[in-house]
Design a protein around this motif. Structure first.
Motif, PDB file in Angstrom:
ATOM      1  N   ILE A  76      -6.897  -6.794  -4.634  1.00  9.43           N
ATOM      2  CA  ILE A  76      -6.464  -5.614  -3.893  1.00  9.43           C
ATOM      3  C   ILE A  76      -4.948  -5.635  -3.720  1.00  9.43           C
ATOM      4  O   ILE A  76      -4.262  -4.615  -3.875  1.00  9.43           O
ATOM      5  CB  ILE A  76      -7.169  -5.539  -2.531  1.00  9.43           C
ATOM      6  N   ASP A  77      -4.391  -6.824  -3.406  1.00  8.45           N
ATOM      7  CA  ASP A  77      -2.944  -6.939  -3.256  1.00  8.45           C
ATOM      8  C   ASP A  77      -2.225  -6.630  -4.572  1.00  8.45           C
ATOM      9  O   ASP A  77      -1.173  -5.976  -4.583  1.00  8.45           O
ATOM     10  CB  ASP A  77      -2.582  -8.341  -2.769  1.00  8.45           C
ATOM     11  N   THR A 119     -10.613  -3.278   2.950  1.00  7.21           N
ATOM     12  CA  THR A 119      -9.867  -3.338   1.695  1.00  7.21           C
ATOM     13  C   THR A 119      -9.050  -2.072   1.468  1.00  7.21           C
ATOM     14  O   THR A 119      -8.005  -2.114   0.825  1.00  7.21           O
ATOM     15  CB  THR A 119     -10.825  -3.544   0.507  1.00  7.21           C
ATOM     16  N   TYR A 120      -9.516  -0.929   1.993  1.00  2.92           N
ATOM     17  CA  TYR A 120      -8.783   0.318   1.800  1.00  2.92           C
ATOM     18  C   TYR A 120      -7.471   0.296   2.575  1.00  2.92           C
ATOM     19  O   TYR A 120      -6.428   0.741   2.085  1.00  2.92           O
ATOM     20  CB  TYR A 120      -9.638   1.502   2.244  1.00  2.92           C
ATOM     21  N   ALA A 121      -7.514  -0.232   3.810  1.00  6.42           N
ATOM     22  CA  ALA A 121      -6.286  -0.327   4.595  1.00  6.42           C
ATOM     23  C   ALA A 121      -5.324  -1.341   3.990  1.00  6.42           C
ATOM     24  O   ALA A 121      -4.106  -1.152   4.001  1.00  6.42           O
ATOM     25  CB  ALA A 121      -6.620  -0.701   6.030  1.00  6.42           C
ATOM     26  N   ARG A 122      -5.848  -2.437   3.433  1.00 11.83           N
ATOM     27  CA  ARG A 122      -5.018  -3.483   2.843  1.00 11.83           C
ATOM     28  C   ARG A 122      -4.277  -2.969   1.617  1.00 11.83           C
ATOM     29  O   ARG A 122      -3.192  -3.466   1.275  1.00 11.83           O
ATOM     30  CB  ARG A 122      -5.898  -4.674   2.475  1.00 11.83           C
ATOM     31  N   LEU A 123      -4.844  -1.955   0.965  1.00  7.20           N
ATOM     32  CA  LEU A 123      -4.288  -1.452  -0.288  1.00  7.20           C
ATOM     33  C   LEU A 123      -2.858  -0.957  -0.118  1.00  7.20           C
ATOM     34  O   LEU A 123      -2.030  -1.105  -1.024  1.00  7.20           O
ATOM     35  CB  LEU A 123      -5.177  -0.332  -0.830  1.00  7.20           C
ATOM     36  N   THR A 124      -2.555  -0.372   1.023  1.00  6.32           N
ATOM     37  CA  THR A 124      -1.247   0.256   1.214  1.00  6.32           C
ATOM     38  C   THR A 124      -0.242  -0.646   1.919  1.00  6.32           C
ATOM     39  O   THR A 124       0.864  -0.192   2.244  1.00  6.32           O
ATOM     40  CB  THR A 124      -1.416   1.538   2.042  1.00  6.32           C
ATOM     41  N   LEU A 125      -0.587  -1.918   2.155  1.00  3.88           N
ATOM     42  CA  LEU A 125       0.314  -2.816   2.873  1.00  3.88           C
ATOM     43  C   LEU A 125       1.432  -3.350   1.997  1.00  3.88           C
ATOM     44  O   LEU A 125       2.393  -3.935   2.507  1.00  3.88           O
ATOM     45  CB  LEU A 125      -0.485  -3.995   3.464  1.00  3.88           C
ATOM     46  N   ALA A 185     -10.615   2.926   8.938  1.00  2.00           N
ATOM     47  CA  ALA A 185      -9.709   3.262  10.033  1.00  2.00           C
ATOM     48  C   ALA A 185      -8.658   4.266   9.570  1.00  2.00           C
ATOM     49  O   ALA A 185      -8.535   5.357  10.120  1.00  2.00           O
ATOM     50  CB  ALA A 185      -9.048   1.990  10.564  1.00  2.00           C
ATOM     51  N   ARG A 186      -7.911   3.910   8.543  1.00  2.00           N
ATOM     52  CA  ARG A 186      -6.832   4.776   8.078  1.00  2.00           C
ATOM     53  C   ARG A 186      -6.419   4.378   6.674  1.00  2.00           C
ATOM     54  O   ARG A 186      -6.372   3.195   6.347  1.00  2.00           O
ATOM     55  CB  ARG A 186      -5.617   4.657   9.001  1.00  2.00           C
ATOM     56  N   LEU A 187      -6.162   5.366   5.836  1.00  2.00           N
ATOM     57  CA  LEU A 187      -5.661   5.115   4.495  1.00  2.00           C
ATOM     58  C   LEU A 187      -4.456   6.017   4.273  1.00  2.00           C
ATOM     59  O   LEU A 187      -4.592   7.242   4.157  1.00  2.00           O
ATOM     60  CB  LEU A 187      -6.739   5.394   3.446  1.00  2.00           C
ATOM     61  N   ASP A 188      -3.287   5.404   4.243  1.00  2.00           N
ATOM     62  CA  ASP A 188      -2.044   6.163   4.158  1.00  2.00           C
ATOM     63  C   ASP A 188      -1.585   6.260   2.705  1.00  2.00           C
ATOM     64  O   ASP A 188      -1.085   5.305   2.124  1.00  2.00           O
ATOM     65  CB  ASP A 188      -0.969   5.495   5.009  1.00  2.00           C
ATOM     66  N   LEU A 189      -1.778   7.451   2.121  1.00  2.00           N
ATOM     67  CA  LEU A 189      -1.314   7.744   0.766  1.00  2.00           C
ATOM     68  C   LEU A 189      -0.479   9.019   0.798  1.00  2.00           C
ATOM     69  O   LEU A 189      -0.583   9.882  -0.076  1.00  2.00           O
ATOM     70  CB  LEU A 189      -2.494   7.903  -0.194  1.00  2.00           C
TER      71      LEU A 189
END
Length: 551
Positions: A147-148, A169-175, A195-199
């Motif tokens: 994912i990273d 994993t979805y939140a980790r995607l944008t970190l 929780a949140r997916l920031d794209l």
């Protein structure tokens, strides 16, 4: 020259008796390694594309370019240094997936260097709900490095598909901080709430969501041309439509009412939309009607309302008239419309080329089918034998009446009500008669008609298909057991003639089986009406009529 030399020379020109008079030549040898680097890399690319298509269809993680690098040093050098061979990663996370396999996938992404990426990552959370919290933690721990790596590559990712992964994993995607500026195609499916997916910097042209609330996703809809979503409240649907001025295709499955008490329906004009398909979450709610009251689609060509038994026709007609759209494809339920409703629709939409009248899928909540479809086909039928005429004036009037749906090309009907098969030939041809009933001539009423497909669902849901006898396990009165079939050889012959002019697919659905109407009717009529006409007999012998088991 000596005589011996002359004979040898003649022998050399003499054809070999084993070669049929032809001289044998040794073909030149060719080594594939002699091909230029670019040609060999292009051939490898064709293999990788085919491997991806085949393995995706069988749900197996593709091997891609790895086997190519195992053949020889030349192939290995070409495969390892051709970035485009590694630009598409499809990885299926399984219970037995190891850390080494994850590292292999990370290496795959690294070999693509700066080439645009297509990534498909599928988990198994949805398919195995028995996973305990520790198993999920192990799942996330093993998957996190990949994912990273995907997150670090988001800036060159053109297509991204994430299916059945844990919400964390979805939140980790944008970190990682890499903005998804190149993202054009995005598909997300989550089994548990996220929780949140920031794209926010992504402006895809294609967006498909399942199980992900729109208020948990931050994304730019400005470039969106195709949108597919399930399990979404109507207020969020309106939010997307208002922010997507370029939207062309919209598929809305399981639309639900909103919990937002402050939400107010606002009018939205979808100028570019050409295709709209909608299905409510519950068959009795009116969210589709609410949607149609709030939108206008002047370019709409394809409209489908699936599994909706409470849609008011007035709302549908109002939407179509307000949009003033050149609609060509229409799919609606047959169980919540009357014949008068269907006639009004057909009259209001002369541009229709495809008409589908479907039954509600869930038999437990389906309305009882009326005779609306049968009556509607009777109205469409151009053969005056099935219309009552009283005098010469009415005959001339009927012969001069305009043809309803003149450009119709495809008709699809799914029904639970008995159907009069004798109407079908009259859907294509128009017959003109004198006052005394004598037929004057046959005219082509709907010359564009290409196919008719009708599926009749028999009330016997317990039929198992193990006996070809038509009366086997039919849980209806004996007097009604054959009313759904073709009733006489004359109608049978007309349908045979029609099948030679258009694609005619007539099926009977009983239990878990779908059978051909021609085969069932042929068996019944031979028993009740004697020998079949020669054209019918030849038609039945020229085809196979095996029943099909429904999955």
């Amino acid at each position: 020259m000596t005589m011996e030399a002359t004979e040898n020379n003649e022998d050399s020109r003499r054809p070999d008796p084993n070669s049929n008079g032809l001289r044998l030549f040794k073909a030149p040898t060719f080594n594939i390694e002699q091909l230029p680097f670019e040609i060999l890399a292009h051939i490898f690319q064709l293999y990788v594309i085919e491997d991806k298509q085949e393995r995706t269809a069988s749900s197996v993680r593709p091997n891609g370019a790895f086997p190519l690098g195992s053949v020889c040093r030349t192939w290995r050098r070409v495969a390892w240094t051709s970035q485009h061979l590694w630009s598409s990663l499809s990885f299926w996370m399984r219970k037995e997936t190891t850390e080494n396999q994850i590292q292999l996938a990370i290496e795959w992404l690294g070999r693509a260097c700066q080439h645009p990426l297509e990534i498909s990552l599928q988990g198994y959370i949805e398919e195995d709900l028995s996973l305990d919290s520790r198993s999920q933690q192990n799942f996330v721990a093993i998957l996190s490095p990949l994912i990273d790596a995907i997150g670090r590559s988001l800036d060159r990712c053109n297509r991204l598909e994430l299916l059945n992964l844990p919400s964390s994993t979805y939140a980790r995607l944008t970190l990682s901080g890499k903005p998804p500026v190149a993202l054009q195609y995005l598909t997300l499916r989550c089994a548990d709430p996220i929780a949140r997916l920031d794209l926010a910097l992504a402006a895809p042209v294609f967006l498909q969501l399942e199980g992900i609330p729109m208020d948990c996703l931050s994304i730019d809809y400005a470039n969106l041309t195709e949108f597919s979503v399930s399990e979404i409240p109507i207020n969020q649907v309106q939010q997307v439509l208002a922010g997507a001025p370029r939207l062309v295709k919209c598929y809305l499955m399981d639309i639900d009412d909103t919990d937002d008490e402050e939400w107010e329906r606002k009018s939205v004009v979808c100028r570019e939309m050409t295709e709209l398909r909608a299905c409510p979450m519950y068959y009795h709610n009116d969210v589709v009607a609410d949607l149609l009251r709030s939108i206008t689609c002047p370019s709409l060509r394809v409209f489908s309302v699936v599994d909706h038994v409470s849609l008011n026709l007035h709302t549908l007609i109002g939407f179509l008239l307000r949009s003033s759209c050149p609609l060509t494809h229409l799919t609606i339920g047959e169980e919540n419309t009357t014949c008068e409703d269907l006639v009004r629709i057909a009259t209001a939409l002369p541009s229709l080329t495809f008409l589908s009248l479907t039954k509600y899928e869930e038999a437990a909540v389906a309305l009882r089918s009326s005779s609306s479809v049968n009556s509607f086909c009777h109205t469409l039928c151009l053969d005056e034998r099935y219309h009552t005429v009283s005098d010469v004036d009415s005959v001339n009037q009927k012969n001069s009446m305009p043809v309803m749906l003149p450009g119709l090309r495809h008709l699809l009907i799914e029904t639970r009500s008995l159907f009069s098969w004798e109407y079908l030939p009259g859907l294509r041809s128009r017959y003109c008669y004198e006052a005394n009933g004598t037929r004057l001539r046959e005219e082509m009423g709907r010359s564009a008609l290409e196919s008719i497909s009708i599926i009749y669902e028999h009330p016997d849901r317990g039929y198992d298909g193990r006996d070809s006898d038509i009366h086997h396990k039919i849980h209806v009165d004996e007097s009604d057991s054959e009313k759904y079939l073709i009733q006489n050889w004359d109608t049978f012959s007309q349908l045979v003639k029609l099948s030679g002019e258009i694609r005619l697919d007539l099926q009977v659905e009983r239990g878990f089986w779908r059978e051909h109407l021609f085969a069932l009717s042929y068996t019944a009529l031979k028993r009740t009406s004697g020998r079949p006409p020669e054209d019918v007999k030849q038609f039945m012998c020229s085809r196979t009529w095996a029943p099909q088991r429904l999955t």
